[in-house]
Design a protein around this motif. Structure first.
Motif, PDB file in Angstrom:
ATOM      1  N   ALA A  59     -18.001  -3.037  -4.873  1.00 61.55           N
ATOM      2  CA  ALA A  59     -16.584  -3.398  -4.858  1.00 61.55           C
ATOM      3  C   ALA A  59     -15.829  -2.713  -5.973  1.00 61.55           C
ATOM      4  CB  ALA A  59     -16.438  -4.916  -4.963  1.00 61.55           C
ATOM      5  N   SER A  60     -16.421  -2.713  -7.175  1.00 62.45           N
ATOM      6  CA  SER A  60     -15.720  -2.128  -8.312  1.00 62.45           C
ATOM      7  C   SER A  60     -15.635  -0.623  -8.218  1.00 62.45           C
ATOM      8  CB  SER A  60     -16.417  -2.551  -9.620  1.00 62.45           C
ATOM      9  OG  SER A  60     -17.749  -2.050  -9.643  1.00 62.45           O
ATOM     10  N   ALA A  61     -16.576  -0.003  -7.441  1.00 66.39           N
ATOM     11  CA  ALA A  61     -16.585   1.455  -7.342  1.00 66.39           C
ATOM     12  C   ALA A  61     -15.574   1.966  -6.328  1.00 66.39           C
ATOM     13  CB  ALA A  61     -17.988   1.932  -6.965  1.00 66.39           C
ATOM     14  N   ARG A  62     -15.163   1.129  -5.403  1.00 69.41           N
ATOM     15  CA  ARG A  62     -14.243   1.574  -4.365  1.00 69.41           C
ATOM     16  C   ARG A  62     -12.801   1.560  -4.870  1.00 69.41           C
ATOM     17  NH1 ARG A  62     -15.492   1.663   0.957  1.00 69.41           N
ATOM     18  NH2 ARG A  62     -13.531   0.669   1.574  1.00 69.41           N
ATOM     19  N   PRO A  63     -12.023   2.559  -4.480  1.00 66.70           N
ATOM     20  CA  PRO A  63     -10.611   2.545  -4.885  1.00 66.70           C
ATOM     21  C   PRO A  63      -9.861   1.411  -4.205  1.00 66.70           C
ATOM     22  CG  PRO A  63     -11.033   4.321  -3.334  1.00 66.70           C
ATOM     23  CD  PRO A  63     -12.368   3.746  -3.688  1.00 66.70           C
ATOM     24  N   ILE A  64      -8.787   0.978  -4.845  1.00 63.70           N
ATOM     25  CA  ILE A  64      -7.992  -0.136  -4.359  1.00 63.70           C
ATOM     26  C   ILE A  64      -6.568   0.344  -4.100  1.00 63.70           C
ATOM     27  CG2 ILE A  64      -7.059  -2.423  -4.913  1.00 63.70           C
ATOM     28  CD1 ILE A  64      -9.466  -2.682  -6.864  1.00 63.70           C
ATOM     29  N   ALA A  65      -6.012  -0.085  -3.006  1.00 64.85           N
ATOM     30  CA  ALA A  65      -4.586   0.108  -2.738  1.00 64.85           C
ATOM     31  C   ALA A  65      -3.969  -1.264  -2.536  1.00 64.85           C
ATOM     32  CB  ALA A  65      -4.373   0.977  -1.504  1.00 64.85           C
ATOM     33  N   ALA A  66      -2.697  -1.375  -2.842  1.00 65.87           N
ATOM     34  CA  ALA A  66      -1.976  -2.630  -2.637  1.00 65.87           C
ATOM     35  C   ALA A  66      -0.760  -2.369  -1.769  1.00 65.87           C
ATOM     36  CB  ALA A  66      -1.551  -3.229  -3.968  1.00 65.87           C
ATOM     37  N   ILE A  67      -0.571  -3.256  -0.810  1.00 70.96           N
ATOM     38  CA  ILE A  67       0.658  -3.278  -0.025  1.00 70.96           C
ATOM     39  C   ILE A  67       1.390  -4.551  -0.407  1.00 70.96           C
ATOM     40  CG2 ILE A  67       1.672  -3.343   2.276  1.00 70.96           C
ATOM     41  CD1 ILE A  67      -0.854  -1.971   3.329  1.00 70.96           C
ATOM     42  N   VAL A  68       2.579  -4.403  -0.967  1.00 71.35           N
ATOM     43  CA  VAL A  68       3.378  -5.540  -1.408  1.00 71.35           C
ATOM     44  C   VAL A  68       4.550  -5.690  -0.449  1.00 71.35           C
ATOM     45  CG1 VAL A  68       4.735  -6.557  -3.275  1.00 71.35           C
ATOM     46  CG2 VAL A  68       2.726  -5.159  -3.813  1.00 71.35           C
ATOM     47  N   LEU A  69       4.592  -6.814   0.243  1.00 68.48           N
ATOM     48  CA  LEU A  69       5.649  -7.043   1.216  1.00 68.48           C
ATOM     49  C   LEU A  69       6.887  -7.599   0.520  1.00 68.48           C
ATOM     50  CD1 LEU A  69       3.626  -8.501   4.227  1.00 68.48           C
ATOM     51  CD2 LEU A  69       4.038  -6.122   3.556  1.00 68.48           C
ATOM     52  N   ALA A  70       7.997  -6.879   0.682  1.00 70.76           N
ATOM     53  CA  ALA A  70       9.254  -7.290   0.036  1.00 70.76           C
ATOM     54  C   ALA A  70      10.435  -6.934   0.921  1.00 70.76           C
ATOM     55  CB  ALA A  70       9.382  -6.619  -1.326  1.00 70.76           C
ATOM     56  N   ALA A  71      10.243  -7.107   2.226  1.00 70.73           N
ATOM     57  CA  ALA A  71      11.294  -6.719   3.167  1.00 70.73           C
ATOM     58  C   ALA A  71      12.140  -7.895   3.617  1.00 70.73           C
ATOM     59  CB  ALA A  71      10.675  -6.023   4.384  1.00 70.73           C
ATOM     60  N   GLY A  72      11.801  -9.104   3.169  1.00 70.92           N
ATOM     61  CA  GLY A  72      12.579 -10.268   3.584  1.00 70.92           C
ATOM     62  C   GLY A  72      14.033 -10.160   3.139  1.00 70.92           C
ATOM     63  N   LYS A 131      21.176 -16.508  -1.279  1.00 74.97           N
ATOM     64  CA  LYS A 131      22.627 -16.298  -1.304  1.00 74.97           C
ATOM     65  C   LYS A 131      23.027 -15.425  -2.493  1.00 74.97           C
ATOM     66  CE  LYS A 131      23.926 -20.434   1.293  1.00 74.97           C
ATOM     67  NZ  LYS A 131      22.577 -20.738   1.777  1.00 74.97           N
ATOM     68  N   SER A 132      22.485 -14.216  -2.503  1.00 71.71           N
ATOM     69  CA  SER A 132      22.659 -13.331  -3.653  1.00 71.71           C
ATOM     70  C   SER A 132      22.729 -11.886  -3.200  1.00 71.71           C
ATOM     71  CB  SER A 132      21.476 -13.516  -4.621  1.00 71.71           C
ATOM     72  OG  SER A 132      21.552 -12.592  -5.681  1.00 71.71           O
ATOM     73  N   ASP A 133      23.476 -11.069  -3.948  1.00 72.78           N
ATOM     74  CA  ASP A 133      23.479  -9.628  -3.718  1.00 72.78           C
ATOM     75  C   ASP A 133      22.262  -8.958  -4.352  1.00 72.78           C
ATOM     76  OD1 ASP A 133      25.907  -9.769  -2.354  1.00 72.78           O
ATOM     77  OD2 ASP A 133      27.080  -9.523  -4.193  1.00 72.78           O
ATOM     78  N   ARG A 134      21.581  -9.667  -5.221  1.00 72.29           N
ATOM     79  CA  ARG A 134      20.376  -9.143  -5.854  1.00 72.29           C
ATOM     80  C   ARG A 134      19.187  -9.329  -4.909  1.00 72.29           C
ATOM     81  NH1 ARG A 134      18.719 -11.519 -11.647  1.00 72.29           N
ATOM     82  NH2 ARG A 134      20.641 -10.393 -12.163  1.00 72.29           N
ATOM     83  N   HIS A 135      18.337  -8.319  -4.845  1.00 74.39           N
ATOM     84  CA  HIS A 135      17.144  -8.431  -4.012  1.00 74.39           C
ATOM     85  C   HIS A 135      16.317  -9.633  -4.462  1.00 74.39           C
ATOM     86  CE1 HIS A 135      13.420  -7.514  -1.924  1.00 74.39           C
ATOM     87  NE2 HIS A 135      14.027  -6.520  -1.301  1.00 74.39           N
ATOM     88  N   LYS A 136      15.770 -10.350  -3.497  1.00 74.01           N
ATOM     89  CA  LYS A 136      15.071 -11.598  -3.816  1.00 74.01           C
ATOM     90  C   LYS A 136      13.981 -11.400  -4.870  1.00 74.01           C
ATOM     91  CE  LYS A 136      12.248 -13.405  -0.748  1.00 74.01           C
ATOM     92  NZ  LYS A 136      11.686 -14.206   0.374  1.00 74.01           N
ATOM     93  N   VAL A 137      13.166 -10.343  -4.725  1.00 72.78           N
ATOM     94  CA  VAL A 137      12.020 -10.195  -5.624  1.00 72.78           C
ATOM     95  C   VAL A 137      12.428  -9.705  -7.015  1.00 72.78           C
ATOM     96  CG1 VAL A 137      10.475  -9.795  -3.695  1.00 72.78           C
ATOM     97  CG2 VAL A 137      11.468  -7.819  -4.906  1.00 72.78           C
ATOM     98  N   GLN A 194      16.373  -4.461   3.381  1.00 76.52           N
ATOM     99  CA  GLN A 194      17.635  -4.325   2.668  1.00 76.52           C
ATOM    100  C   GLN A 194      17.369  -4.297   1.160  1.00 76.52           C
ATOM    101  OE1 GLN A 194      19.993  -7.631   4.002  1.00 76.52           O
ATOM    102  NE2 GLN A 194      20.416  -6.731   5.991  1.00 76.52           N
ATOM    103  N   GLY A 195      18.295  -3.654   0.423  1.00 72.65           N
ATOM    104  CA  GLY A 195      18.163  -3.609  -1.033  1.00 72.65           C
ATOM    105  C   GLY A 195      17.169  -2.587  -1.529  1.00 72.65           C
TER     106      GLY A 195
END
Length: 457
Positions: free
Chosen positions: A6-19, A25-31, A62-63
């Protein structure tokens, strides 16, 4: 458990932030809404960084421009438009991860407090001897509400089901789906390509890849966190406030365990990066903004606000002190009530006890700054520096008009407006000549009293 693989394998991350974050109720992106002075997605990325991912893809809707500005080149952005569910969102990262042969963590930008240890546990389980096709992070909240359910025997999943599609029997299951997954890259997008949208929402659900893998005869596993707060999502201002309160409660306990006295813990607010030494005393209603370093044996009196400042050993500030970015109080220095500092250094043992503004200033050791003194550092276009020498005495209600230097052991008389340098050991008095008119005040009062009486008559 084969943690070496596990430690030898490379890691990728997919972070979902499309909501869309409509509940904010803000003009600022939620995250990008902050918890403890830090955008929530930055909390998540900081934890992720401990695993040293080879690639990070943030899926946005959006954003996008806001996230590009915040993240720079630390992540690649993939756009989900239209937004057809979490499975569809993850598919948008396929191009960015083309050719990647490793493990993929699927995370959520509005679930910011997942611990690195939890991420590692998911990856380690992915490389256990039974080699699951996917690992789900589950949790057991006090109230399962409308979370999707993970139907499992021990840690082997038999089915994933969304609440709206669950039977009454399935809804009695208390093991809930956090939405977080670990999947080998080689399987992820192949499984996603087979996800349909024949469900109550008409969306492509990410958890369906687990059901598809199980139908193929593969094993899928669940890792359970014992802290439901770790996977709590933030979707509204109310939930943002709840997250802030939980974070602050943990940080206060940690501070006290580390040797800090909090007189009224619930009234003290820390930033994500606040550093406190031992035997620090923090009185009620103190707020720490980002970038604060406090050494040992410091006293912070009530109602003080500290941001971007460094307090060395033996310093005392407040009450009602305000330290802004660039403020440095060296060993044994002291500021009192209603004193403000910005981009200024107060030397060892120096003090400014009342009603003073020190901006763009360097104050030498042992100097005394009288009440009502200000450094006039801005001419309307540029900032200028004031330098005050060691042991200098600045009388009350003085204005030091920068750029100006006050020498060591010099005295500036109270009420002076100093615009030229003062030499070492010199007395500088800048006042208009006093005019004395004996009896004038008595005559004035008599005249005014007569006028007032005449008007009443």
């Amino acid at each position: 458990m084969n943690t070496t693989v596990a430690s030898a394998r490379p890691i990728a991350a997919i972070v979902l932030a499309a909501g869309k974050g409509t509940r904010m109720k803000s003009d600022r992106h939620k995250v990008l809404h902050p918890v403890a002075g830090r955008p929530m997605i930055e909390h998540l990325l900081a934890s992720l960084a401990e695993l040293q991912p080879a690639r990070t893809v943030v899926v946005v809707g959006q954003g996008r421009d806001q996230l590009e500005q915040q993240l720079g080149d630390r992540a690649e952005l993939a756009v989900q438009d239209p937004q057809l569910g979490t499975g569809h969102a993850v598919q948008q990262a396929e191009t960015a991860l083309a050719g990647f042969d490793g493990d993929v963590l699927i995370l959520y930008g509005d679930v910011p407090f997942v611990r690195p240890a939890t991420m590692r546990a998911m990856l380690d389980r992915l490389h256990a001897e039974d080699q699951p096709a996917a690992v789900v992070l589950g949790f057991e909240p006090d109230d399962p509400l409308q979370y999707g359910r993970v139907v499992a025997l021990r840690d082997k999943i038999s089915r994933m089901v969304e609440y709206k599609d669950a039977t009454e029997d399935q809804r009695t299951c208390r093991l809930c789906n956090s939405g977080l997954l670990a999947v080998p890259a080689a399987r992820l997008f192949e499984l996603l390509s087979r996800v349909g949208n024949a469900n109550a929402q008409g969306e492509y659900y990410l958890p369906d890849i687990v059901n598809i893998a199980i139908a193929d005869g593969d094993i899928c596993a669940v890792v359970t966190t014992d802290d439901a707060d770790e996977v709590a999502g933030i979707n509204s201002r109310s939930e943002l406030a709840d997250a802030e309160a939980r974070w602050q409660a943990v940080r206060r306990r940690q501070a006290m365990e580390d040797g800090v006295t909090l007189v009224a813990p619930d009234t003290v607010f820390f930033s994500w990066d606040t550093q406190l030494g031992r035997d620090v005393m923090v009185e009620p209603n103190v707020v720490f903004g980002p970038g604060v370093q406090v050494a040992d044996n410091v006293v912070i009196h009530a109602f003080s606000h500290v941001e971007g400042a460094r307090l060395e050993s033996g310093v005392s500030i407040g009450p009602f002190a305000r330290l802004r970015p660039g403020a440095v109080l060296q060993e044994g220095a002291r500021i009192g009530n209603f004193v403000e500092m910005k981009n200024a250094v107060l030397g060892p043992g120096a003090k400014a006890n009342h009603l003073t503004y020190l901006g763009d200033a360097r104050v030498g050791a042992g100097a005394n700054i009288g009440a009502g003194t200000i450094t006039c550092n801005y001419d309307g276009y540029f900032k200028h520096e004031t330098v005050i020498g060691e042991r200098a005495f600045i009388g009350s209600n003085s204005a030091l008009i920068a750029p100006v230097r006050i020498g060591a052991d010099a005295i500036v008389a109270a009420g002076s407006a100093v615009s030229r340098d003062v030499a070492d050991g010199e007395l500088r008095m800048v006042r208009a000549e006093q005019l004395v008119k004996p009896g004038w005040a008595d005559s004035f009062h008599d005249a005014m009293k007569k006028k007032k009486a005449d008007r009443k008559g």
